[in-house]
Every structure is written in structure tokens, then in C-alpha cells.
Design an enzyme around this catalytic site. Structure first.
Site, PDB file in Angstrom:
ATOM      1  N   CYS A  67      -4.241   6.770   5.130  1.00 20.90           N
ATOM      2  CA  CYS A  67      -4.277   5.842   3.997  1.00 20.90           C
ATOM      3  C   CYS A  67      -5.257   4.713   4.330  1.00 20.90           C
ATOM      4  CB  CYS A  67      -2.891   5.267   3.706  1.00 20.90           C
ATOM      5  SG  CYS A  67      -2.863   4.341   2.159  1.00 20.90           S
ATOM      6  N   ASN A 116       2.284   1.914  -3.567  1.00 16.33           N
ATOM      7  CA  ASN A 116       1.330   0.808  -3.509  1.00 16.33           C
ATOM      8  C   ASN A 116      -0.100   1.226  -3.816  1.00 16.33           C
ATOM      9  OD1 ASN A 116       3.418  -0.728  -2.666  1.00 16.33           O
ATOM     10  ND2 ASN A 116       2.694  -1.024  -0.576  1.00 16.33           N
ATOM     11  N   PHE A 118      -3.557   2.316  -5.542  1.00 15.25           N
ATOM     12  CA  PHE A 118      -4.164   1.842  -6.795  1.00 15.25           C
ATOM     13  C   PHE A 118      -5.669   2.054  -6.769  1.00 15.25           C
ATOM     14  CE2 PHE A 118      -4.134  -1.694  -3.793  1.00 15.25           C
ATOM     15  CZ  PHE A 118      -5.421  -2.185  -3.873  1.00 15.25           C
ATOM     16  N   HIS A 216      -7.382   2.334  -3.049  1.00 14.32           N
ATOM     17  CA  HIS A 216      -6.364   2.387  -1.988  1.00 14.32           C
ATOM     18  C   HIS A 216      -5.572   3.675  -2.168  1.00 14.32           C
ATOM     19  CE1 HIS A 216      -2.171   0.978  -0.493  1.00 14.32           C
ATOM     20  NE2 HIS A 216      -2.824   1.552   0.493  1.00 14.32           N
ATOM     21  N   SER A 318      -8.202 -10.619  -3.737  1.00 18.64           N
ATOM     22  CA  SER A 318      -8.255  -9.907  -2.466  1.00 18.64           C
ATOM     23  C   SER A 318      -9.409 -10.514  -1.672  1.00 18.64           C
ATOM     24  CB  SER A 318      -8.510  -8.412  -2.684  1.00 18.64           C
ATOM     25  OG  SER A 318      -7.421  -7.822  -3.362  1.00 18.64           O
ATOM     26  N   HIS A 335      -3.796  -5.630   6.541  1.00 18.24           N
ATOM     27  CA  HIS A 335      -4.412  -4.750   5.542  1.00 18.24           C
ATOM     28  C   HIS A 335      -4.067  -5.184   4.124  1.00 18.24           C
ATOM     29  CE1 HIS A 335      -0.440  -3.232   4.963  1.00 18.24           C
ATOM     30  NE2 HIS A 335      -0.795  -2.137   4.336  1.00 18.24           N
ATOM     31  N   GLY A 336      -3.166  -6.154   3.984  1.00 21.36           N
ATOM     32  CA  GLY A 336      -2.789  -6.588   2.644  1.00 21.36           C
ATOM     33  C   GLY A 336      -1.983  -7.868   2.719  1.00 21.36           C
TER      34      GLY A 336
HETATM   35  N1  LIG Z   1      -5.634  -5.718  -5.127  1.00 21.25           N
HETATM   36  C1  LIG Z   1      -4.427  -5.113  -5.166  1.00 21.25           C
HETATM   37  N2  LIG Z   1      -3.662  -5.087  -4.042  1.00 21.25           N
HETATM   38  C2  LIG Z   1      -2.481  -4.471  -4.112  1.00 21.25           C
HETATM   39  C3  LIG Z   1      -1.992  -3.857  -5.256  1.00 21.25           C
HETATM   40  N3  LIG Z   1      -0.775  -3.302  -4.989  1.00 21.25           N
HETATM   41  C4  LIG Z   1      -0.527  -3.553  -3.691  1.00 21.25           C
HETATM   42  N4  LIG Z   1      -1.553  -4.254  -3.150  1.00 21.25           N
HETATM   43  C5  LIG Z   1      -1.757  -4.680  -1.765  1.00 21.25           C
HETATM   44  O1  LIG Z   1      -2.126  -3.544  -1.002  1.00 21.25           O
HETATM   45  C6  LIG Z   1      -1.453  -3.593   0.250  1.00 21.25           C
HETATM   46  C7  LIG Z   1      -1.361  -2.171   0.720  1.00 21.25           C
HETATM   47  O2  LIG Z   1      -0.114  -1.784   1.165  1.00 21.25           O
HETATM   48  P1  LIG Z   1       0.309  -0.399   1.882  1.00 21.25           P
HETATM   49  O3  LIG Z   1       1.305  -0.816   2.914  1.00 21.25           O
HETATM   50  O4  LIG Z   1       0.873   0.473   0.815  1.00 21.25           O
HETATM   51  O5  LIG Z   1      -0.884   0.228   2.489  1.00 21.25           O
HETATM   52  C8  LIG Z   1      -0.153  -4.317  -0.045  1.00 21.25           C
HETATM   53  O6  LIG Z   1       0.333  -5.002   1.076  1.00 21.25           O
HETATM   54  C9  LIG Z   1      -0.557  -5.307  -1.120  1.00 21.25           C
HETATM   55  O7  LIG Z   1      -0.932  -6.527  -0.564  1.00 21.25           O
HETATM   56  C10 LIG Z   1      -2.818  -3.897  -6.427  1.00 21.25           C
HETATM   57  O8  LIG Z   1      -2.471  -3.363  -7.488  1.00 21.25           O
HETATM   58  N5  LIG Z   1      -4.017  -4.528  -6.330  1.00 21.25           N
HETATM   59 MN   LIG Z   2      -1.898   2.160   2.472  1.00 21.92          MN
END
Ligand SMILES: Nc1nc2c(ncn2[C@@H]2O[C@H](COP(=O)(O)O)[C@@H](O)[C@H]2O)c(=O)[nH]1
Ligand SMILES: [Mn+2]
Length: 430
Positions: A67, A116, A118, A216, A318, A335-336
Site C-alpha cells: 500500500c 482509507n 482514495f 492511495h 496534505s 504516512h498520514g
Molecule cells: N488526502 C486524503 N487523505 C486521506 C483520506 N482518507 C484518509 N486519508 C489519510 O490517509 C492516511 C492513510 O492511511 P492508511 O493507514 O490507510 O494507509 C490516513 O492516515 C489519513 O490521514 C482522503 O480521503 N484524502
Molecule cells: Mn495505506
């Protein structure tokens, strides 16, 4: 068997996630666990962590092997979000796989996957002036910035919550991976994706107002099949044949990358956009062989000298950062934003707080394509931590330097039958 979490005093880290870090640190062969500021509890292992060990544990990478997040330049003649949202293809419908698909796995190519995952059309918002000189990755553990000490007290709700302690269980002797494996594994030498730390930091040629497509997605059912084959026999135990696991893992990493490109091409062709080569494509669920040891990453991006897109939410910004993390941080960055609420909490609280319409148009004015009401609530921006705090922590701990921000325009989660593409509406009228 040390644990270090890179979160400042203002960051909220669930104690369950810290407990999981210590449980991982107690595994045979484990050397160091680094928690990122987006750390949160996962199924049996923390999410937002880099875990260095002499033993390979498939469950630490999880089922969504490969991922990652890719960013593609996306040149559109005219951006009318309401019109473009209707033209998104159904990304739950797969495309026929090419003959040479990695691992020979043909199912689900070109699909985004739920949860998650997208695909987001975003606009470059703020571009920060380039840093004068990037600090090189420190060869040894850097001295702790003052912020590092405070969370120890703010999180001391259980004996396992201190942020830099040794795990209670002593390291048991376990076989190191054979040198021949480290040298011959495809991970040691292949593509930048398969060897995440190898890619160089590139200055993205993006300006405010440009559009990008952020994808993602992971390896869909392929990674799941690889993990299941292991866990059905060994549960959370180590890989008994690391080379065999790594071969399958590498295919899933390549598959994930192919999937992200396929998604970008599908969306580009449906929206009439010119899609360029990805500015970056960084995998955050993978294992890397580093100095003969296994560096497992679960929800942590490789961060030693490369650019990474740290996703916020569909309703916030982001950040694209230049990452320069050292050994203390497992050569990794966040990563997020990281989940703040479980899916069930987000659903319960969200229903009391938001209407579906509110969730389909976010506070930043962006549109959300999502035909699944439950997912709309589970993935609401309020279910996540504040991305600004994550970026502030990475900056304070010298793990990354922000380069630019993106703001969502349209986020696609899953097909919305009310938003059929114009072609199918025309077909229905006939
Ligand atoms: N820009 C966006 N970021 C998003 C969205 N939904 C989730 N997120 C972020 O992605 C990370 C990825 O998480 P993972 O653990 O599944 O790899 C998550 O922490 C969010 O911060 C979105 O719609 N748009
Ligand atoms: Mn992921």
C-alpha cells in the site's frame, strides 16, 4: 529492543498504540521500534511504525502489502469540480490485467479498494521556499529535542507508555538473516519501490494552482492472500522461509504500484487530463532489508532522502515533504494524519454531528464521491488527527521539511450511482 515515539507534547497518541509498540519490541530478534506522530493502534500491531528486527515477521507488514501513495501531475484544461466528479469512472470495477502482471495475480487491477484508500484530485496550495540545506541523516542517534522529553510525562498512564524505554523482555538469540539472502533478495537491489530507501529526493516542479492526482491504494486481494498463506500456518510467528515470503512480497509491492498507475490512467482518460509520470510513489506497508536486518514498515513511509506525500484527510490539506529521517526513526516518516477514532466511533459520533450532505461537500469546499453512506461517516475528516500537528512533530524532530501543501478538489472513495458518468446517462436516455 528500544521504543521511541516521535510525538511532541501537544500530540495525542492512544496508549493502546504505545502498548502495541512495546509488545512488538518484546518479539524475538526485535531491535528498535520507531513510532511516527500518526501512530495509532492496528490489528495486533501498531500503524505508523517502523520496526527493525533480525527476524522477519509478515504480520508486522499486514495484509495490504505494497500500500502506498503516488502523486501524478494532472493537467486539466478547465476545472469545474461538479462536472468532473460526475465523470469519474467506476473504480470498483477492475480492468483486464496485462499478461505480465506481477505475481500473475489478475484480480481487482485498477480498483481503489475501500477503507482509507482514495483517489483525489487536489490543487497545489502553498509552496514553501526551498530549504537552504537539508540536514543529512545522522549516522547515530541524534540528541533529543526538548519536546521529546515532555510526552513521557503526558502519556504516563500505564507503565508501558514512556516514549523511550527498553522493552521488558530481553532479546533472545535468534538467527540473523543469511548474508546471501540480504544480498540476493530483490529488495536489496531492485526498483526504488521495492527498495524504498534507494530513491533520491526530487524537487517537485509544481507551482501553486497546479493540479495533481493523489492515489492511495495497495495490493488488494493479492497481499491478503500472501499474508493468509503465512498466518494460517504460523499465525503471528516469523517467516520460516524468508526468501519465499520476500519474493511474494516484492510482487505485491510492484502490483500496488502498477495499480496506482492504472488508477491514474483510468481517471486521466475519463476526465480528459494529461497524466504525467508520478512525482513520487512511496509504499508505506513493506519490509526492507537494511544492513542484513529486516526493517518492517506498517503505515510508515521510507524517509531517508526522498519526497513523501503525507496525506491529511479529504477535508484538510496534505503535505509533500522532503524526508531526512535517521536510524532512531527507522529511516521513516509518517504516512498520514492517523486515525483518532475507531470506525465504529466515527460512525456513531458522525451520525450525531454531520449530515450526509455535509460530508459530501467538505469544509474546504471539495466534493466527495462516495456511494457508501457508512464509509462517508467512518472516513469523515473528524475521525483523523490534525495533519498540522503531525507535520509540526516531523519538523521539530528534524525528520522532514515541508515543501508544499495540497488541498482536495474531488476525493473519490467508492462509486456513487447517483453521479453516473455522462456517457451512461446518455445511454440510459436512448
Ligand atoms: N488526502 C486524503 N487523505 C486521506 C483520506 N482518507 C484518509 N486519508 C489519510 O490517509 C492516511 C492513510 O492511511 P492508511 O493507514 O490507510 O494507509 C490516513 O492516515 C489519513 O490521514 C482522503 O480521503 N484524502
Ligand atoms: Mn495505506
Amino acid at each position: 529492543m528500544s521504543v521511541k515515539v516521535f510525538a511532541g507534547p501537544s500530540s495525542w497518541i492512544e496508549s493502546a498504540a504505545i502498548t502495541q509498540c512495546h509488545q512488538v519490541a518484546a518479539l524475538d530478534g526485535m531491535i528498535h521500534v520507531a513510532g511516527m506522530p500518526d501512530l495509532h493502534p492496528g490489528k495486533g500491531a501498531p500503524i505508523g511504525a517502523a520496526m527493525l528486527s533480525s527476524v522477519l515477521y509478515p504480520f508486522l507488514v499486514g495484509s495490504d502489502i505494497g500500500c502506498g501513495i503516488a502523486v501524478f501531475p494532472f493537467r486539466l484544461k478547465k476545472v469545474v469540480p461538479e462536472r468532473l466528479a460526475k465523470r469519474f469512472p467506476d473504480l470498483d470495477e477492475p480492468v483486464p490485467p496485462p499478461g505480465d502482471v506481477p505475481g500473475g495475480y489478475g484480480e481487482g487491477l485498477g480498483t481503489v479498494g475501500r477503507g482509507n484508500h482514495f483517489v483525489e484530485l487536489a490543487r497545489v496550495d502553498e509552496v514553501f521556499p526551498p530549504p537552504r540545506a537539508l540536514p543529512p541523516a545522522p549516522p547515530t542517534a541524534p540528541p533529543l529535542p526538548p519536546a521529546q522529553t515532555s510526552p513521557q510525562t503526558s502519556l504516563q498512564t500505564s507503565p508501558q507508555t514512556s516514549l523511550q524505554t527498553s522493552a521488558q523482555t530481553s532479546l533472545q538469540a535468534s538467527p540473523s538473516p543469511s548474508p546471501s539472502l540480504s544480498q540476493t533478495s530483490p529488495l536489496a537491489s531492485r526498483s526504488p519501490l521495492a527498495s524504498p530507501s534507494a530513491s533520491a529526493s526530487a524537487s517537485p516542479a509544481l507551482a501553486a494552482g497546479d493540479h495533481v492526482l493523489i492515489v492511495h491504494s495497495g495490493s488488494r486481494g493479492f497481499g491478503e492472500r500472501i499474508l493468509r498463506a503465512h498466518t494460517e500456518v504460523h499465525g503471528a510467528g516469523p517467516a520460516t522461509d524468508p526468501a519465499a515470503y520476500l519474493e511474494a512480497h516484492d510482487s505485491a509491492v510492484l502490483w500496488g504500484s502498477l495499480n496506482r498507475r492504472t488508477l491514474a490512467e483510468r481517471v486521466g482518460s475519463a476526465l480528459g487530463a494529461d497524466v504525467g509520470e508520478p512525482i513520487l510513489d512511496v509504499c508505506h506497508n513493506a519490509v526492507e532489508i537494511r544492513d542484513g536486518l529486516y526493517l518492517h514498515r506498517k503505515g510508515a513511509a521510507p524517509g531517508d532522502g526522498q519526497d513523501v506525500l503525507i496525506a491529511g484527510t479529504r477535508g484538510t490539506r496534505s503535505y509533500l515533504v522532503s524526508a531526512h529521517a535517521g536510524p532512531d526513526a527507522g529511516f521513516s516518516v509518517a504516512h498520514g494524519a492517523g486515525r483518532k477514532m475507531s470506525r465504529s466511533d466515527a460512525l456513531k459520533r458522525g451520525k450525531a454531528k454531520h449530515t450526509v450532505e455535509e460530508l459530501r461537500r467538505t469544509p474546504v469546499g471539495s466534493l466527495v464521491v462516495c456511494g457508501d453512506r457508512q464509509l462517508l461517516f467512518e472516513e469523515a475528516p473528524t475521525a483523523y488527527k490534525r495533519i498540522e500537528q503531525v507535520i509540526a512533530d516531523l519538523t521539530v524532530f528534524s525528520l522532514a521539511t515541508p515543501r508544499l501543501t495540497t488541498v482536495p478538489v474531488i476525493t473519490y472513495k467508492t462509486a456513487d450511482k447517483h453521479m453516473s458518468p455522462p456517457a451512461s446517462r446518455t445511454a440510459r436516455r436512448r
